[in-house]
Design a protein around this motif. Structure first.
Motif, PDB file in Angstrom:
ATOM      1  N   GLY A 117       0.805  -1.208   0.000  1.00 16.85           N
ATOM      2  CA  GLY A 117       0.000   0.000   0.000  1.00 16.85           C
ATOM      3  C   GLY A 117       0.836   1.255   0.000  1.00 16.85           C
ATOM      4  O   GLY A 117       1.857   1.341   0.693  1.00 16.85           O
ATOM      5  N   ILE A 118       0.431   2.235  -0.802  1.00 15.71           N
ATOM      6  CA  ILE A 118       1.085   3.539  -0.862  1.00 15.71           C
ATOM      7  C   ILE A 118       0.054   4.532  -1.376  1.00 15.71           C
ATOM      8  O   ILE A 118      -0.972   4.146  -1.955  1.00 15.71           O
ATOM      9  CB  ILE A 118       2.304   3.499  -1.817  1.00 15.71           C
ATOM     10  CG1 ILE A 118       3.256   4.673  -1.557  1.00 15.71           C
ATOM     11  CG2 ILE A 118       1.864   3.483  -3.282  1.00 15.71           C
ATOM     12  CD1 ILE A 118       4.587   4.537  -2.297  1.00 15.71           C
ATOM     13  N   CYS A 119       0.277   5.820  -1.164  1.00 20.05           N
ATOM     14  CA  CYS A 119      -0.487   6.852  -1.866  1.00 20.05           C
ATOM     15  C   CYS A 119       0.497   7.899  -2.369  1.00 20.05           C
ATOM     16  O   CYS A 119       1.588   8.080  -1.804  1.00 20.05           O
ATOM     17  CB  CYS A 119      -1.581   7.462  -1.004  1.00 20.05           C
ATOM     18  SG  CYS A 119      -1.051   8.355   0.463  1.00 20.05           S
ATOM     19  N   SER A 292      -3.743   3.325   7.963  1.00 19.71           N
ATOM     20  CA  SER A 292      -2.293   3.506   7.876  1.00 19.71           C
ATOM     21  C   SER A 292      -1.651   2.646   6.786  1.00 19.71           C
ATOM     22  O   SER A 292      -0.468   2.826   6.479  1.00 19.71           O
ATOM     23  CB  SER A 292      -1.651   3.186   9.224  1.00 19.71           C
ATOM     24  OG  SER A 292      -1.914   1.848   9.602  1.00 19.71           O
ATOM     25  N   ARG A 293      -2.385   1.694   6.221  1.00 21.04           N
ATOM     26  CA  ARG A 293      -1.834   0.886   5.120  1.00 21.04           C
ATOM     27  C   ARG A 293      -1.254   1.772   4.029  1.00 21.04           C
ATOM     28  O   ARG A 293      -0.217   1.454   3.427  1.00 21.04           O
ATOM     29  CB  ARG A 293      -2.932  -0.009   4.528  1.00 21.04           C
ATOM     30  CG  ARG A 293      -2.523  -0.688   3.208  1.00 21.04           C
ATOM     31  CD  ARG A 293      -3.680  -1.428   2.565  1.00 21.04           C
ATOM     32  NE  ARG A 293      -4.009  -2.637   3.265  1.00 21.04           N
ATOM     33  CZ  ARG A 293      -3.456  -3.824   3.029  1.00 21.04           C
ATOM     34  NH1 ARG A 293      -2.515  -3.945   2.095  1.00 21.04           N
ATOM     35  NH2 ARG A 293      -3.831  -4.883   3.716  1.00 21.04           N
ATOM     36  N   PHE A 294      -1.912   2.905   3.756  1.00 25.47           N
ATOM     37  CA  PHE A 294      -1.524   3.746   2.623  1.00 25.47           C
ATOM     38  C   PHE A 294      -0.678   4.946   3.029  1.00 25.47           C
ATOM     39  O   PHE A 294      -0.021   5.539   2.184  1.00 25.47           O
ATOM     40  CB  PHE A 294      -2.775   4.231   1.884  1.00 25.47           C
ATOM     41  CG  PHE A 294      -3.615   3.100   1.370  1.00 25.47           C
ATOM     42  CD1 PHE A 294      -3.236   2.397   0.242  1.00 25.47           C
ATOM     43  CD2 PHE A 294      -4.771   2.710   2.036  1.00 25.47           C
ATOM     44  CE1 PHE A 294      -3.996   1.338  -0.229  1.00 25.47           C
ATOM     45  CE2 PHE A 294      -5.545   1.659   1.573  1.00 25.47           C
ATOM     46  CZ  PHE A 294      -5.148   0.957   0.442  1.00 25.47           C
ATOM     47  N   GLY A 295      -0.696   5.315   4.300  1.00 27.61           N
ATOM     48  CA  GLY A 295       0.071   6.470   4.728  1.00 27.61           C
ATOM     49  C   GLY A 295      -0.537   7.780   4.256  1.00 27.61           C
ATOM     50  O   GLY A 295      -1.701   7.843   3.841  1.00 27.61           O
ATOM     51  N   ARG A 296       0.295   8.820   4.261  1.00 30.02           N
ATOM     52  CA  ARG A 296      -0.190  10.164   3.947  1.00 30.02           C
ATOM     53  C   ARG A 296       0.856  10.925   3.146  1.00 30.02           C
ATOM     54  O   ARG A 296       2.049  10.842   3.426  1.00 30.02           O
ATOM     55  CB  ARG A 296      -0.493  10.917   5.246  1.00 30.02           C
ATOM     56  CG  ARG A 296      -1.005  12.336   5.055  1.00 30.02           C
ATOM     57  CD  ARG A 296      -1.271  12.997   6.398  1.00 30.02           C
ATOM     58  NE  ARG A 296      -1.687  14.381   6.239  1.00 30.02           N
ATOM     59  CZ  ARG A 296      -2.930  14.759   6.022  1.00 30.02           C
ATOM     60  NH1 ARG A 296      -3.887  13.844   5.955  1.00 30.02           N
ATOM     61  NH2 ARG A 296      -3.246  16.024   5.875  1.00 30.02           N
ATOM     62  N   VAL A 297       0.397  11.665   2.133  1.00 28.32           N
ATOM     63  CA  VAL A 297       1.274  12.517   1.336  1.00 28.32           C
ATOM     64  C   VAL A 297       1.403  13.872   2.025  1.00 28.32           C
ATOM     65  O   VAL A 297       0.396  14.520   2.309  1.00 28.32           O
ATOM     66  CB  VAL A 297       0.730  12.694  -0.091  1.00 28.32           C
ATOM     67  CG1 VAL A 297       1.573  13.709  -0.874  1.00 28.32           C
ATOM     68  CG2 VAL A 297       0.695  11.359  -0.820  1.00 28.32           C
ATOM     69  N   GLU A 305      -7.684  17.299  -1.025  1.00 28.36           N
ATOM     70  CA  GLU A 305      -6.765  16.712  -0.063  1.00 28.36           C
ATOM     71  C   GLU A 305      -6.426  15.273  -0.434  1.00 28.36           C
ATOM     72  O   GLU A 305      -5.288  14.837  -0.326  1.00 28.36           O
ATOM     73  CB  GLU A 305      -7.361  16.757   1.344  1.00 28.36           C
ATOM     74  CG  GLU A 305      -6.437  16.176   2.402  1.00 28.36           C
ATOM     75  CD  GLU A 305      -7.041  16.225   3.788  1.00 28.36           C
ATOM     76  OE1 GLU A 305      -6.409  15.688   4.718  1.00 28.36           O
ATOM     77  OE2 GLU A 305      -8.146  16.779   3.942  1.00 28.36           O
ATOM     78  N   ARG A 306      -7.428  14.525  -0.912  1.00 20.96           N
ATOM     79  CA  ARG A 306      -7.232  13.144  -1.346  1.00 20.96           C
ATOM     80  C   ARG A 306      -8.441  12.722  -2.172  1.00 20.96           C
ATOM     81  O   ARG A 306      -9.514  13.322  -2.066  1.00 20.96           O
ATOM     82  CB  ARG A 306      -7.043  12.197  -0.151  1.00 20.96           C
ATOM     83  CG  ARG A 306      -8.271  12.060   0.710  1.00 20.96           C
ATOM     84  CD  ARG A 306      -7.925  11.658   2.151  1.00 20.96           C
ATOM     85  NE  ARG A 306      -7.254  10.385   2.249  1.00 20.96           N
ATOM     86  CZ  ARG A 306      -7.879   9.212   2.365  1.00 20.96           C
ATOM     87  NH1 ARG A 306      -9.215   9.169   2.354  1.00 20.96           N
ATOM     88  NH2 ARG A 306      -7.215   8.096   2.482  1.00 20.96           N
ATOM     89  N   LEU A 307      -8.274  11.727  -3.011  1.00 21.14           N
ATOM     90  CA  LEU A 307      -9.360  11.237  -3.848  1.00 21.14           C
ATOM     91  C   LEU A 307     -10.103  10.119  -3.137  1.00 21.14           C
ATOM     92  O   LEU A 307      -9.488   9.116  -2.749  1.00 21.14           O
ATOM     93  CB  LEU A 307      -8.807  10.694  -5.165  1.00 21.14           C
ATOM     94  CG  LEU A 307      -8.257  11.704  -6.159  1.00 21.14           C
ATOM     95  CD1 LEU A 307      -7.636  10.974  -7.339  1.00 21.14           C
ATOM     96  CD2 LEU A 307      -9.341  12.653  -6.626  1.00 21.14           C
ATOM     97  N   PRO A 308     -11.414  10.239  -2.977  1.00 20.84           N
ATOM     98  CA  PRO A 308     -12.172   9.114  -2.415  1.00 20.84           C
ATOM     99  C   PRO A 308     -12.352   8.020  -3.454  1.00 20.84           C
ATOM    100  O   PRO A 308     -12.452   8.288  -4.650  1.00 20.84           O
ATOM    101  CB  PRO A 308     -13.514   9.756  -2.051  1.00 20.84           C
ATOM    102  CG  PRO A 308     -13.661  10.899  -3.009  1.00 20.84           C
ATOM    103  CD  PRO A 308     -12.273  11.415  -3.251  1.00 20.84           C
ATOM    104  N   ALA A 309     -12.376   6.778  -3.005  1.00 21.08           N
ATOM    105  CA  ALA A 309     -12.626   5.666  -3.919  1.00 21.08           C
ATOM    106  C   ALA A 309     -14.073   5.699  -4.380  1.00 21.08           C
ATOM    107  O   ALA A 309     -14.981   6.000  -3.598  1.00 21.08           O
ATOM    108  CB  ALA A 309     -12.327   4.342  -3.225  1.00 21.08           C
ATOM    109  N   PRO A 310     -14.343   5.382  -5.652  1.00 20.19           N
ATOM    110  CA  PRO A 310     -15.722   5.375  -6.148  1.00 20.19           C
ATOM    111  C   PRO A 310     -16.499   4.202  -5.558  1.00 20.19           C
ATOM    112  O   PRO A 310     -15.919   3.291  -4.949  1.00 20.19           O
ATOM    113  CB  PRO A 310     -15.547   5.216  -7.655  1.00 20.19           C
ATOM    114  CG  PRO A 310     -14.246   4.522  -7.820  1.00 20.19           C
ATOM    115  CD  PRO A 310     -13.372   5.026  -6.706  1.00 20.19           C
TER     116      PRO A 310
END
Length: 321
Positions: A117-119, A292-297, A305-310
């Motif tokens: 996982g990453i963002c 926390s799997r993806f963390g934060r930019v 701020e971030r894209l929500p999943a559809p």
């Protein structure tokens, strides 16, 4: 780059061997919102989902960054893949939740490993110095043995390789006697080739690989099959030579992507690659919950701020071959 289709479909990613040359036409896709930059997507498609481990190809530009702002992709997640960003012109700032801030320049590879996982975000910068944005975003599916690996980023600027009537930038794998030092998790190749006018080039290739030729510029042909700009030509495994042609009076450019047939069933939905419907559902839940799997930019100053999943599709996702 993100897959921002609001009604993202399921693609069962399994390669189908073929000995003949196929031509896959691009489809236009917006990168989110009414004023979004539009890209040409050739993978995945219904007729073909994979070329080796390459599972996603977006081509974009030329875009006037001064006039329209170019690329602004807010933080979004990935699992089970690597993203390869390759520019022909322009500059893009990459930020990810591994704490990396990197500048993507033409002819230089940025290979981001999502692993478990990453963002990340991607934004056009320096519009006065680099006013035209043109390039590709590529995804590489990770095999099951590597898909839980740690997040990371590799940067590499290959040296040009001289060929008869052409030159190559080999950014992944091996071609024409040149090997990229960037490690990969599957046997593959990725290279930009620039062909002189009225040139025919025979390339020695690994016969266990299938190959895709993405036409970016010029009057191109794969074997005896003409390719329009934006087309993806496909040649299946079992061949020791790839014949490329520039039939025009101006220089031409292609992107060559290849690899051993992947051989694993995958489910690709939105920005996630998984192995089952339930796994994708859980990835989506975790992203929307800020897990926390993806963390934060850190440091992104764009439009969201971030894209929500559809929303998930109304049917159960099933991996298929």
């Amino acid at each position: 780059m993100s897959n921002l289709e609001s009604t993202s479909g399921e693609f069962a990613c399994a390669a189908t061997p073929a000995d003949h040359i196929e031509v896959i036409r691009p489809r236009e896709v917006p990168l989110g919102g009414p004023r979004a930059m539009r890209v040409e997507r050739t993978l995945p498609q219904r007729e073909r989902s994979l070329i080796g481990p390459w599972c996603f190809i977006d081509r974009y530009g030329p875009r006037d960054v001064v006039a329209d702002g170019g690329m602004d992709v807010p933080p979004h997640p990935h699992t089970g893949l690597q993203t390869a960003t390759w520019l022909f012109s322009g500059r893009v700032e990459h930020r990810d939740s591994g704490g990396v801030r990197a500048l993507v320049r033409p002819g230089e590879l940025n290979l981001m490993t999502a692993g478990a996982g990453i963002c990340h975000s991607e934004v056009s910068i320096d519009p006065r110095e680099a006013p035209v944005l043109r390039g590709v975003q590529l995804w590489i599916a990770l095999p099951d043995t590597a898909r839980q690996t740690a997040r990371g980023l590799n940067h590499f600027a290959p040296e040009p390789v001289s060929l008869p009537g052409a030159s190559a930038l080999v950014f992944l794998g091996e071609l024409a006697g040149y090997r990229s030092p960037v490690p990969t998790f599957s046997p593959l190749v990725g290279a930009q080739l620039d062909l002189d006018p009225r040139t025919e080039l025979d390339l020695d290739i690994d016969p266990s690989f299938e190959h895709g030729v993405l036409a970016d510029q010029g009057a191109l042909a794969l074997g005896d099959t003409a390719l329009r700009v934006g087309d993806l030509g496909y040649q299946g495994p079992g061949h020791r030579m790839l014949r490329l042609g520039n039939t025009g009076d101006d220089p031409a450019r292609i992107l060559l992507l290849g690899g051993a047939p992947f051989g694993e069933e995958l489910v690709l939905w939105w920005n996630f690659i998984g192995r089952s419907h339930d796994e994708i559902v859980e990835f989506r839940r975790q992203w929307n919950a800020g897990d926390s799997r993806f963390g934060r930019v850190e440091g992104y100053r764009g439009r969201l701020e971030r894209l929500p999943a559809p929303p998930m599709p109304p049917v159960r996702l099933r991996p298929r071959r």
